[in-house]
Design a protein around this motif. Structure first.
Motif, PDB file in Angstrom:
ATOM      1  N   UNK A  30      23.326 -25.536  14.507  1.00  0.00           N
ATOM      2  CA  UNK A  30      23.701 -24.986  15.800  1.00  0.00           C
ATOM      3  C   UNK A  30      23.308 -23.548  16.043  1.00  0.00           C
ATOM      4  N   UNK A  31      22.434 -22.972  15.220  1.00  0.00           N
ATOM      5  CA  UNK A  31      21.994 -21.592  15.398  1.00  0.00           C
ATOM      6  C   UNK A  31      20.516 -21.581  15.776  1.00  0.00           C
ATOM      7  N   UNK A  32      20.174 -20.823  16.806  1.00  0.00           N
ATOM      8  CA  UNK A  32      18.784 -20.670  17.228  1.00  0.00           C
ATOM      9  C   UNK A  32      18.479 -19.193  17.422  1.00  0.00           C
ATOM     10  N   UNK A  33      17.416 -18.717  16.794  1.00  0.00           N
ATOM     11  CA  UNK A  33      16.994 -17.336  16.977  1.00  0.00           C
ATOM     12  C   UNK A  33      16.324 -17.215  18.338  1.00  0.00           C
ATOM     13  N   UNK A  34      16.904 -16.407  19.212  1.00  0.00           N
ATOM     14  CA  UNK A  34      16.363 -16.277  20.566  1.00  0.00           C
ATOM     15  C   UNK A  34      15.710 -14.924  20.807  1.00  0.00           C
ATOM     16  N   UNK A  35      15.981 -13.927  19.933  1.00  0.00           N
ATOM     17  CA  UNK A  35      15.393 -12.604  20.128  1.00  0.00           C
ATOM     18  C   UNK A  35      15.360 -11.848  18.811  1.00  0.00           C
ATOM     19  N   UNK A  36      14.334 -11.011  18.652  1.00  0.00           N
ATOM     20  CA  UNK A  36      14.197 -10.175  17.457  1.00  0.00           C
ATOM     21  C   UNK A  36      13.832  -8.764  17.891  1.00  0.00           C
ATOM     22  N   UNK A  37      14.220  -7.785  17.078  1.00  0.00           N
ATOM     23  CA  UNK A  37      14.004  -6.391  17.444  1.00  0.00           C
ATOM     24  C   UNK A  37      13.694  -5.570  16.201  1.00  0.00           C
ATOM     25  N   UNK A  38      12.677  -4.744  16.285  1.00  0.00           N
ATOM     26  CA  UNK A  38      12.351  -3.810  15.212  1.00  0.00           C
ATOM     27  C   UNK A  38      11.450  -2.726  15.776  1.00  0.00           C
ATOM     28  N   UNK A  39      11.457  -1.559  15.134  1.00  0.00           N
ATOM     29  CA  UNK A  39      10.623  -0.450  15.605  1.00  0.00           C
ATOM     30  C   UNK A  39       9.167  -0.610  15.172  1.00  0.00           C
ATOM     31  N   UNK A  40       8.897  -1.541  14.258  1.00  0.00           N
ATOM     32  CA  UNK A  40       7.552  -1.732  13.706  1.00  0.00           C
ATOM     33  C   UNK A  40       7.053  -3.123  14.083  1.00  0.00           C
ATOM     34  N   UNK A  41       5.938  -3.150  14.774  1.00  0.00           N
ATOM     35  CA  UNK A  41       5.392  -4.418  15.238  1.00  0.00           C
ATOM     36  C   UNK A  41       5.109  -5.409  14.129  1.00  0.00           C
ATOM     37  N   UNK A  42       4.729  -4.918  12.951  1.00  0.00           N
ATOM     38  CA  UNK A  42       4.452  -5.823  11.841  1.00  0.00           C
ATOM     39  C   UNK A  42       5.702  -6.603  11.442  1.00  0.00           C
ATOM     40  N   UNK A  60      32.405 -25.057  21.093  1.00  0.00           N
ATOM     41  CA  UNK A  60      32.808 -26.198  20.291  1.00  0.00           C
ATOM     42  C   UNK A  60      31.975 -26.255  19.040  1.00  0.00           C
ATOM     43  N   UNK A  61      32.326 -27.170  18.140  1.00  0.00           N
ATOM     44  CA  UNK A  61      31.661 -27.247  16.838  1.00  0.00           C
ATOM     45  C   UNK A  61      30.178 -27.564  16.978  1.00  0.00           C
ATOM     46  N   UNK A  62      29.780 -28.206  18.065  1.00  0.00           N
ATOM     47  CA  UNK A  62      28.388 -28.630  18.204  1.00  0.00           C
ATOM     48  C   UNK A  62      27.579 -27.761  19.159  1.00  0.00           C
ATOM     49  N   UNK A  63      28.161 -26.689  19.705  1.00  0.00           N
ATOM     50  CA  UNK A  63      27.450 -25.843  20.650  1.00  0.00           C
ATOM     51  C   UNK A  63      26.462 -24.941  19.929  1.00  0.00           C
ATOM     52  N   UNK A  64      25.363 -24.660  20.607  1.00  0.00           N
ATOM     53  CA  UNK A  64      24.340 -23.782  20.053  1.00  0.00           C
ATOM     54  C   UNK A  64      24.773 -22.337  20.149  1.00  0.00           C
ATOM     55  N   UNK A  65      24.469 -21.559  19.113  1.00  0.00           N
ATOM     56  CA  UNK A  65      24.681 -20.118  19.114  1.00  0.00           C
ATOM     57  C   UNK A  65      23.324 -19.437  19.144  1.00  0.00           C
ATOM     58  N   UNK A  66      23.106 -18.583  20.137  1.00  0.00           N
ATOM     59  CA  UNK A  66      21.865 -17.832  20.214  1.00  0.00           C
ATOM     60  C   UNK A  66      21.966 -16.571  19.384  1.00  0.00           C
ATOM     61  N   UNK A  67      21.055 -16.407  18.416  1.00  0.00           N
ATOM     62  CA  UNK A  67      21.078 -15.276  17.487  1.00  0.00           C
ATOM     63  C   UNK A  67      20.036 -14.243  17.877  1.00  0.00           C
ATOM     64  N   UNK A  68      20.468 -12.979  17.937  1.00  0.00           N
ATOM     65  CA  UNK A  68      19.557 -11.859  18.075  1.00  0.00           C
ATOM     66  C   UNK A  68      19.513 -11.090  16.771  1.00  0.00           C
ATOM     67  N   UNK A  69      18.312 -10.826  16.276  1.00  0.00           N
ATOM     68  CA  UNK A  69      18.131 -10.136  14.994  1.00  0.00           C
ATOM     69  C   UNK A  69      17.654  -8.717  15.266  1.00  0.00           C
ATOM     70  N   UNK A  70      18.408  -7.747  14.814  1.00  0.00           N
ATOM     71  CA  UNK A  70      18.061  -6.334  14.988  1.00  0.00           C
ATOM     72  C   UNK A  70      17.811  -5.738  13.610  1.00  0.00           C
ATOM     73  N   UNK A  71      16.553  -5.475  13.326  1.00  0.00           N
ATOM     74  CA  UNK A  71      16.138  -5.034  11.998  1.00  0.00           C
ATOM     75  C   UNK A  71      15.487  -6.186  11.275  1.00  0.00           C
ATOM     76  N   UNK A  72      14.155  -6.229  11.280  1.00  0.00           N
ATOM     77  CA  UNK A  72      13.424  -7.403  10.788  1.00  0.00           C
ATOM     78  C   UNK A  72      12.661  -7.127   9.503  1.00  0.00           C
ATOM     79  N   UNK A  73      13.183  -6.225   8.669  1.00  0.00           N
ATOM     80  CA  UNK A  73      12.584  -5.994   7.359  1.00  0.00           C
ATOM     81  C   UNK A  73      12.916  -7.122   6.407  1.00  0.00           C
TER      82      UNK A  73
END
Length: 400
Positions: free
Chosen positions: A56-68, A28-41
């Motif tokens: 309604x957007x929440x970042x729940x996960x991030x991914x990158x090959x470089x810890x920085x 629905x229009x008010x439901x939260x969307x969980x965002x995963x980010x792949x590539x954090x440059x």
């Protein structure tokens, strides 16, 4: 062959069975969307920041090959889980939508994996590194009934839409036979690796960065300035021309060239790069149209724009404004400034709206494929040093 993967009439069908009723996670229009980010440059975190400002957007996960890079993303979203392997991120049920902002050589596999995992996808342009990758991504989006938006934000730019409606759709420009595009002095292709990367950081997974690319020992320039190497990206043609040829496709309704020629080379920056620092491309389209691209990294020239030349005038447009000049003698130019400096905001908003409505987004995956495909033809012509002929029905390069 593209037609055997999916019937073209199904690809063009507006709904393509991607309906709210068939959506496994009805939102629905008010439901939260969980965002995963792949590539954090830089681009990934920039897009991520815009997503985070949307309701309604929440970042729940991030991914990158470089810890920085992961650390930088987690500073923005402290509660997000961190990964170095995108497949682990995609296993999370709380991830509803995925932002892909990796280097180009990872776009196809990451997008297909995300779509097959049932996620809706926003992937940065170009959609693909290789011309043959596009149909498989389109197929994954259609078979899994997923929304897939490609980051060609001009499609959502209000002054682009206005210019098309007022001067192309009405016929005020007359018959358009030439679309000129150029993008000079783009600094993203001239990045120098910082001193801290002389030795490979212990928290950077170089093998994972290379992924499908053949092995080579650690090279800080190839990591930091990957756009300059054809193993990782398509140089200025796919990085820049893809934006502009997509504008041509959007305005004129032609999106499959019938031939391509190109010339250029590494004339200035002889630093080991394999992508040309100076390039010219010419594409021919079926209905009396040619489109050109000109780009150089040489310091003497800057600027980027698209110009449509018609029988009744010309239309010039960039990200800040458009200008119409009638062919009538003594006519004064009409100049309209863009209402928003960053069209990515509207583009991401369009993606989220379509995630909820299940309508096809402004830069749907098929649109993204066609614009990347046109750019790839330019690169193929450059590398093979010949005129490449393309079958617009089968979407295949014709034999010599």
């Amino acid at each position: 062959m593209f037609d055997t993967a999916i019937r073209r009439r199904d690809l063009f069908r507006g709904g393509l069975a991607v309906t709210a009723a068939s959506y496994s996670r009805v939102l629905g229009a008010n439901d939260r969307l969980g965002l995963g980010v792949i590539g954090c440059g830089g681009r990934g975190r920039g897009d991520m920041r815009i997503f985070m400002k949307q309701t309604g957007v929440q970042v729940v996960a991030v991914c990158d090959v470089y810890g920085e890079m992961v650390d930088g993303a987690q500073q923005m979203a402290p509660g997000a889980r961190a990964f170095t392997d995108h497949r682990k991120l995609l296993e999370l049920k709380e991830v509803d939508i995925v932002l892909i902002a990796t280097p180009d050589h990872w776009h196809a596999q990451t997008a297909i994996d995300a779509l097959n995992a049932g996620k809706d996808v926003y992937v940065e342009k170009p959609l693909t590194l290789r011309i043959e990758e596009g149909p498989e991504i389109v197929k994954a989006a259609r078979v899994n009934e997923r929304i897939c938006q490609v980051g060609m934000q001009q499609r959502s730019g209000r002054h682009y839409i206005q210019a098309k409606q007022e001067y192309i759709d009405t016929g005020r420009l007359g018959k358009v036979t030439l679309a000129r595009t150029w993008w000079h002095g783009n600094q993203a292709h001239l990045r120098r690796a910082p001193e801290r990367l002389r030795q490979k950081p212990s928290n950077l997974d170089w093998a994972r960065f290379l992924g499908p690319v053949k092995w080579r020992d650690w090279d800080p320039q190839q990591y930091w300035n990957w756009r300059a190497y054809l193993d990782f990206g398509g140089g200025q043609i796919t990085d820049l021309f893809t934006h502009w040829i997509d504008v041509v496709h959007m305005f004129l309704g032609q999106d499959i060239p019938v031939s391509a020629v190109a010339a250029g080379g590494v004339y200035v920056y002889k630093d080991g790069r394999t992508a040309p620092d100076t390039i010219n491309v010419l594409l021919e389209y079926p209905n009396d149209l040619t489109a050109t691209f000109e780009a150089t990294l040489a310091p003497g020239l800057r600027g980027a724009a698209v110009e449509f030349v018609g029988t009744q005038g010309r239309l010039w447009i960039d990200r800040s404004r458009f200008e119409f000049q009638s062919a009538e003698k003594g006519a004064q130019p009409v100049v309209v400034k863009a209402p928003s400096p960053d069209m990515t905001v509207e583009h991401i908003a369009n993606f989220l709206e379509c995630v909820r409505s299940r309508k096809l987004p402004n830069a749907d995956v098929l649109i993204g494929h066609r614009s990347a495909q046109a750019s790839h033809l330019g690169n193929i012509a450059y590398l093979q040093k010949r005129r490449v002929r393309f079958d617009p029905v089968r979407e295949e390069i014709l034999p010599l």
